[in-house]
Design an enzyme around this catalytic site. Sequence first.
Site, PDB file in Angstrom:
ATOM      1  N   MET A  54     -68.594  21.598 -13.380  1.00 45.56           N
ATOM      2  CA  MET A  54     -68.360  22.931 -13.305  1.00 45.56           C
ATOM      3  C   MET A  54     -69.310  23.634 -14.469  1.00 45.56           C
ATOM      4  O   MET A  54     -68.882  23.382 -15.478  1.00 45.56           O
ATOM      5  CB  MET A  54     -67.001  23.328 -13.418  1.00 45.56           C
ATOM      6  CG  MET A  54     -66.171  22.787 -12.225  1.00 45.56           C
ATOM      7  SD  MET A  54     -64.414  22.997 -12.393  1.00 45.56           S
ATOM      8  CE  MET A  54     -63.699  22.007 -11.321  1.00 45.56           C
ATOM      9  N   MET A  57     -64.422  22.134   1.702  1.00 37.77           N
ATOM     10  CA  MET A  57     -63.440  22.528   0.466  1.00 37.77           C
ATOM     11  C   MET A  57     -62.294  22.965   1.316  1.00 37.77           C
ATOM     12  O   MET A  57     -62.139  23.776   2.081  1.00 37.77           O
ATOM     13  CB  MET A  57     -64.183  23.490  -0.494  1.00 37.77           C
ATOM     14  CG  MET A  57     -64.979  23.086  -1.469  1.00 37.77           C
ATOM     15  SD  MET A  57     -64.581  21.807  -2.225  1.00 37.77           S
ATOM     16  CE  MET A  57     -63.439  22.358  -3.376  1.00 37.77           C
ATOM     17  N   ASP A 109     -61.744  17.876  -0.124  1.00 33.38           N
ATOM     18  CA  ASP A 109     -61.680  17.922  -1.290  1.00 33.38           C
ATOM     19  C   ASP A 109     -60.621  19.182  -1.518  1.00 33.38           C
ATOM     20  O   ASP A 109     -61.050  20.282  -1.405  1.00 33.38           O
ATOM     21  CB  ASP A 109     -62.701  18.176  -2.090  1.00 33.38           C
ATOM     22  CG  ASP A 109     -62.748  18.306  -3.678  1.00 33.38           C
ATOM     23  OD1 ASP A 109     -61.794  17.946  -4.151  1.00 33.38           O
ATOM     24  OD2 ASP A 109     -63.764  18.557  -4.386  1.00 33.38           O
ATOM     25  N   MET A 119     -70.358  22.133  -8.851  1.00 29.10           N
ATOM     26  CA  MET A 119     -69.759  23.607  -8.684  1.00 29.10           C
ATOM     27  C   MET A 119     -70.527  24.380  -9.922  1.00 29.10           C
ATOM     28  O   MET A 119     -69.735  24.898 -10.652  1.00 29.10           O
ATOM     29  CB  MET A 119     -68.222  23.512  -8.793  1.00 29.10           C
ATOM     30  CG  MET A 119     -67.625  23.152  -7.510  1.00 29.10           C
ATOM     31  SD  MET A 119     -65.901  22.648  -7.967  1.00 29.10           S
ATOM     32  CE  MET A 119     -66.209  21.005  -8.564  1.00 29.10           C
ATOM     33  N   HIS A 157     -64.948  10.580  -7.982  1.00 28.39           N
ATOM     34  CA  HIS A 157     -65.576  11.960  -7.769  1.00 28.39           C
ATOM     35  C   HIS A 157     -65.562  12.512  -9.106  1.00 28.39           C
ATOM     36  O   HIS A 157     -64.509  12.743  -9.741  1.00 28.39           O
ATOM     37  CB  HIS A 157     -64.719  12.495  -6.930  1.00 28.39           C
ATOM     38  CG  HIS A 157     -65.025  14.005  -6.272  1.00 28.39           C
ATOM     39  ND1 HIS A 157     -65.816  14.174  -5.404  1.00 28.39           N
ATOM     40  CD2 HIS A 157     -64.503  15.145  -6.863  1.00 28.39           C
ATOM     41  CE1 HIS A 157     -65.757  15.636  -4.926  1.00 28.39           C
ATOM     42  NE2 HIS A 157     -65.001  16.156  -6.078  1.00 28.39           N
ATOM     43  N   ASP A 205     -66.373  16.203 -10.949  1.00 26.21           N
ATOM     44  CA  ASP A 205     -66.476  17.729 -10.658  1.00 26.21           C
ATOM     45  C   ASP A 205     -67.350  18.261 -12.084  1.00 26.21           C
ATOM     46  O   ASP A 205     -66.692  18.555 -12.954  1.00 26.21           O
ATOM     47  CB  ASP A 205     -65.205  18.147 -10.616  1.00 26.21           C
ATOM     48  CG  ASP A 205     -64.627  17.986  -9.307  1.00 26.21           C
ATOM     49  OD1 ASP A 205     -65.056  18.103  -8.171  1.00 26.21           O
ATOM     50  OD2 ASP A 205     -63.321  17.331  -9.284  1.00 26.21           O
ATOM     51  N   SER A 245     -60.785  12.363  -7.831  1.00 27.25           N
ATOM     52  CA  SER A 245     -61.599  13.206  -8.766  1.00 27.25           C
ATOM     53  C   SER A 245     -60.834  12.774 -10.202  1.00 27.25           C
ATOM     54  O   SER A 245     -59.484  12.882 -10.312  1.00 27.25           O
ATOM     55  CB  SER A 245     -61.110  14.604  -8.192  1.00 27.25           C
ATOM     56  OG  SER A 245     -61.330  15.443  -9.300  1.00 27.25           O
ATOM     57  N   HIS A 292     -69.972  16.119  -7.595  1.00 28.32           N
ATOM     58  CA  HIS A 292     -69.684  17.558  -7.013  1.00 28.32           C
ATOM     59  C   HIS A 292     -70.177  18.552  -7.684  1.00 28.32           C
ATOM     60  O   HIS A 292     -69.468  18.820  -8.680  1.00 28.32           O
ATOM     61  CB  HIS A 292     -68.388  17.612  -6.539  1.00 28.32           C
ATOM     62  CG  HIS A 292     -67.899  19.118  -5.794  1.00 28.32           C
ATOM     63  ND1 HIS A 292     -66.355  19.219  -5.665  1.00 28.32           N
ATOM     64  CD2 HIS A 292     -68.529  19.754  -5.395  1.00 28.32           C
ATOM     65  CE1 HIS A 292     -66.272  20.206  -5.251  1.00 28.32           C
ATOM     66  NE2 HIS A 292     -67.576  20.631  -4.875  1.00 28.32           N
TER      67      HIS A 292
HETATM   68  C1  DX5 Z   1     -61.574  21.327  -7.186  1.00 26.41           C
HETATM   69  C2  DX5 Z   1     -62.348  20.193  -7.172  1.00 26.41           C
HETATM   70  C3  DX5 Z   1     -61.474  19.029  -6.748  1.00 26.41           C
HETATM   71  C4  DX5 Z   1     -59.967  18.969  -7.518  1.00 26.41           C
HETATM   72  C5  DX5 Z   1     -59.329  18.231  -6.696  1.00 26.41           C
HETATM   73  O1  DX5 Z   1     -62.397  22.323  -7.202  1.00 26.41           O
HETATM   74  O2  DX5 Z   1     -63.472  20.178  -6.541  1.00 26.41           O
HETATM   75  O3  DX5 Z   1     -62.229  17.791  -6.671  1.00 26.41           O
HETATM   76  O4  DX5 Z   1     -60.349  18.057  -8.600  1.00 26.41           O
HETATM   77  O5  DX5 Z   1     -57.880  18.436  -7.278  1.00 26.41           O
HETATM   78  P1  DX5 Z   1     -56.395  18.085  -6.322  1.00 26.41           P
HETATM   79  O6  DX5 Z   1     -56.746  16.854  -5.684  1.00 26.41           O
HETATM   80  O7  DX5 Z   1     -55.637  18.264  -7.450  1.00 26.41           O
HETATM   81  O8  DX5 Z   1     -56.498  19.429  -5.425  1.00 26.41           O
HETATM   82 ZN    ZN Z   2     -64.518  18.130  -6.102  1.00 32.13          ZN
END
Ligand code: DX5
Ligand code: ZN
Length: 220
Positions: free
Chosen positions: A35, A135, A173, A66, A31, A33, A8, A64
């Site tokens: 948000m 998750m 994840d 969110m 990956h 993210d 990620s 991904h």
């Molecule tokens: C968190 C994200 C993850 C995040 C994971 O909400 O969806 O993809 O980057 O980070 P680590 O591996 O540091 O937990």
């Molecule tokens: Zn993620």
Amino acid sequence: MPVRINPSILTADFANLASEVHRIANSDLIHVDVMDNHFVPNLTFGPRMVESLQAVSPKPLDVHLMIDDVDRWAPDYAELGAYSVTFHAEATKDAVTLARRIRDIGSRAGIALKPGTPVDPYLDLLAEFDQVLVMTVEPGFGGQSFMESTMPKLRALRTATRAAGLDIWLQVDGGINEQTIVTAAEAGANTFVAGSSVFNATDPAAQIELLRAAAEAHSH
Ligand code: DX5
Ligand code: ZN
């Protein structure tokens, strides 16, 4: 068993993403993210950013989402060519219809479950999805601790996919490192997202190989 390691970029240097993705070129997918500061209390990228990143990335993007209102927004990420588009079960009115739209446009469709969201309502619908993301932290931030309490969901998914003969990627994840990846692989995960453990390592590419070896040794 072959596994996928999808780093990620949430922990990468956002001002230098083009060079950051080249440091993890030995990954399987990258990956991303997305948000929106509503579904989670954090804000990252939108579709233009994802499209620009895709143009310079050495690997396909695993997006991904969110965000709220995925029924409105998720197809846009498929339209721009994302390899996979994963939306949250908690953010859609109709997961099956949305997954079909994503697949029709040409991306892999993924459904994500927050730690408190049960998997049982989806076990009979698995053929509609290409991947299920369990998750292993509350979504929103990198660097949190892996929640082992989510592992029964993976075991249920693995049993259901095997019984139905489906080749669905089972993704985890959150808090994935050399130790927790073993727990997740043993529970049935075969696709692993890791943010801080990769980007906080001195050699991210070597860390990917370490994670891959640990996961391959324990996946079955
Ligand atoms: C968190 C994200 C993850 C995040 C994971 O909400 O969806 O993809 O980057 O980070 P680590 O591996 O540091 O937990
Ligand atoms: Zn993620």
